[in-house]
Design a protein around this motif. Structure first.
Motif, mmCIF file in Angstrom:
data_model
loop_
_atom_site.group_PDB
_atom_site.id
_atom_site.type_symbol
_atom_site.label_atom_id
_atom_site.label_comp_id
_atom_site.label_asym_id
_atom_site.label_seq_id
_atom_site.Cartn_x
_atom_site.Cartn_y
_atom_site.Cartn_z
ATOM 1 N N ASN A 18 0.821 -1.209 0.000
ATOM 2 C CA ASN A 18 0.000 0.000 0.000
ATOM 3 C C ASN A 18 0.855 1.260 0.000
ATOM 4 O O ASN A 18 0.452 2.296 0.494
ATOM 5 C CB ASN A 18 -0.962 -0.001 1.194
ATOM 6 C CG ASN A 18 -0.231 0.031 2.510
ATOM 7 O OD1 ASN A 18 0.969 -0.213 2.557
ATOM 8 N ND2 ASN A 18 -0.939 0.317 3.577
ATOM 9 N N CYS A 22 -1.509 7.149 -6.173
ATOM 10 C CA CYS A 22 -2.119 7.415 -7.464
ATOM 11 C C CYS A 22 -1.560 8.736 -7.987
ATOM 12 O O CYS A 22 -1.511 9.725 -7.257
ATOM 13 C CB CYS A 22 -3.635 7.495 -7.313
ATOM 14 S SG CYS A 22 -4.483 7.902 -8.852
ATOM 15 N N GLN A 27 -3.794 9.786 -3.553
ATOM 16 C CA GLN A 27 -4.137 8.904 -2.441
ATOM 17 C C GLN A 27 -3.400 7.585 -2.618
ATOM 18 O O GLN A 27 -3.051 7.201 -3.734
ATOM 19 C CB GLN A 27 -5.633 8.655 -2.394
ATOM 20 C CG GLN A 27 -6.441 9.883 -2.079
ATOM 21 C CD GLN A 27 -7.922 9.592 -2.062
ATOM 22 O OE1 GLN A 27 -8.352 8.487 -2.380
ATOM 23 N NE2 GLN A 27 -8.705 10.579 -1.693
ATOM 24 N N ILE A 29 -2.775 3.668 -2.978
ATOM 25 C CA ILE A 29 -3.486 2.552 -3.600
ATOM 26 C C ILE A 29 -3.362 1.386 -2.636
ATOM 27 O O ILE A 29 -2.259 0.944 -2.328
ATOM 28 C CB ILE A 29 -2.892 2.210 -4.971
ATOM 29 C CG1 ILE A 29 -2.991 3.432 -5.904
ATOM 30 C CG2 ILE A 29 -3.585 1.006 -5.578
ATOM 31 C CD1 ILE A 29 -2.278 3.267 -7.219
ATOM 32 N N SER A 30 -4.479 0.895 -2.148
ATOM 33 C CA SER A 30 -4.448 -0.129 -1.112
ATOM 34 C C SER A 30 -3.905 -1.456 -1.637
ATOM 35 O O SER A 30 -4.027 -1.780 -2.819
ATOM 36 C CB SER A 30 -5.835 -0.322 -0.511
ATOM 37 O OG SER A 30 -6.739 -0.707 -1.511
ATOM 38 N N ALA A 33 -5.477 -4.079 -4.389
ATOM 39 C CA ALA A 33 -6.388 -3.396 -5.313
ATOM 40 C C ALA A 33 -5.853 -3.472 -6.739
ATOM 41 O O ALA A 33 -4.642 -3.472 -6.956
ATOM 42 C CB ALA A 33 -6.551 -1.945 -4.900
ATOM 43 N N ARG A 35 -4.851 -1.909 -10.181
ATOM 44 C CA ARG A 35 -4.352 -0.593 -10.565
ATOM 45 C C ARG A 35 -3.868 -0.659 -11.998
ATOM 46 O O ARG A 35 -3.569 -1.735 -12.525
ATOM 47 C CB ARG A 35 -3.206 -0.176 -9.649
ATOM 48 C CG ARG A 35 -2.007 -1.098 -9.779
ATOM 49 C CD ARG A 35 -0.938 -0.774 -8.799
ATOM 50 N NE ARG A 35 0.208 -1.660 -9.027
ATOM 51 C CZ ARG A 35 1.381 -1.487 -8.491
ATOM 52 N NH1 ARG A 35 1.592 -0.466 -7.693
ATOM 53 N NH2 ARG A 35 2.367 -2.320 -8.736
ATOM 54 N N CYS A 51 1.551 4.775 -11.334
ATOM 55 C CA CYS A 51 0.385 3.960 -10.987
ATOM 56 C C CYS A 51 -0.818 4.856 -10.784
ATOM 57 O O CYS A 51 -0.697 5.951 -10.241
ATOM 58 C CB CYS A 51 0.636 3.182 -9.702
ATOM 59 S SG CYS A 51 2.062 2.095 -9.791
ATOM 60 N N HIS A 53 -5.283 4.718 -9.841
ATOM 61 C CA HIS A 53 -6.461 3.945 -9.489
ATOM 62 C C HIS A 53 -7.217 3.555 -10.751
ATOM 63 O O HIS A 53 -7.029 4.144 -11.805
ATOM 64 C CB HIS A 53 -7.409 4.786 -8.616
ATOM 65 C CG HIS A 53 -6.962 4.919 -7.209
ATOM 66 N ND1 HIS A 53 -6.529 6.126 -6.696
ATOM 67 C CD2 HIS A 53 -6.890 4.032 -6.194
ATOM 68 C CE1 HIS A 53 -6.222 5.967 -5.422
ATOM 69 N NE2 HIS A 53 -6.420 4.707 -5.093
ATOM 70 N N ARG A 54 -8.125 2.645 -10.604
ATOM 71 C CA ARG A 54 -8.915 2.214 -11.756
ATOM 72 C C ARG A 54 -10.122 3.126 -11.946
ATOM 73 O O ARG A 54 -11.268 2.709 -11.873
ATOM 74 C CB ARG A 54 -9.343 0.767 -11.604
ATOM 75 C CG ARG A 54 -10.051 0.474 -10.323
ATOM 76 C CD ARG A 54 -10.436 -0.995 -10.272
ATOM 77 N NE ARG A 54 -11.219 -1.246 -9.101
ATOM 78 C CZ ARG A 54 -12.535 -1.122 -9.029
ATOM 79 N NH1 ARG A 54 -13.202 -0.735 -10.071
ATOM 80 N NH2 ARG A 54 -13.166 -1.392 -7.918
ATOM 81 N N THR A 55 -9.863 4.398 -12.186
ATOM 82 C CA THR A 55 -10.920 5.371 -12.391
ATOM 83 C C THR A 55 -11.411 5.337 -13.829
ATOM 84 O O THR A 55 -10.725 4.844 -14.725
ATOM 85 C CB THR A 55 -10.423 6.793 -12.078
ATOM 86 O OG1 THR A 55 -9.347 7.089 -12.966
ATOM 87 C CG2 THR A 55 -9.953 6.907 -10.647
#
Length: 91
Positions: A18, A22, A27, A29-30, A33, A35, A51, A53-55
């Protein structure tokens, strides 16, 4: 001395820790998760990794660049079904 720039490479992977942040929202990335990882060319023999997030914005960019779920590189432990179910569910 001249060199030819290389295109970025994209892959979907599972975050091993973690510690990564991002690059869009800053924030963390846990761990565990999904990515999206971009490996960008800097100069010969050097690449940098970003890296995100998967936005939906990131997934949209990835879709535009590579053309679909079947053409995305997968990291260890990631299956095509995971990519289709989680990343492309928004699109």
């Amino acid at each position: 001395m001249t060199f030819k720039a290389q295109p970025s490479r994209f892959a979907v992977s599972i975050a091993p820790t973690n510690r990564a942040r991002c690059k869009r929202c800053r924030q963390t990335i846990s761990k565990g998760a999904l990515r999206v990882v971009e490996s960008a060319f800097v100069r010969p023999g050097r690449r940098t990794v970003r890296c995100v997030h998967r936005t939906s914005a990131c997934v949209g960019r990835l879709l535009a660049l590579v053309g679909g779920a079947d053409r995305v590189a997968l990291g260890k432990g990631v299956t095509r079904e995971m990519v289709r179910a989680e990343l492309w569910a928004e699109h």
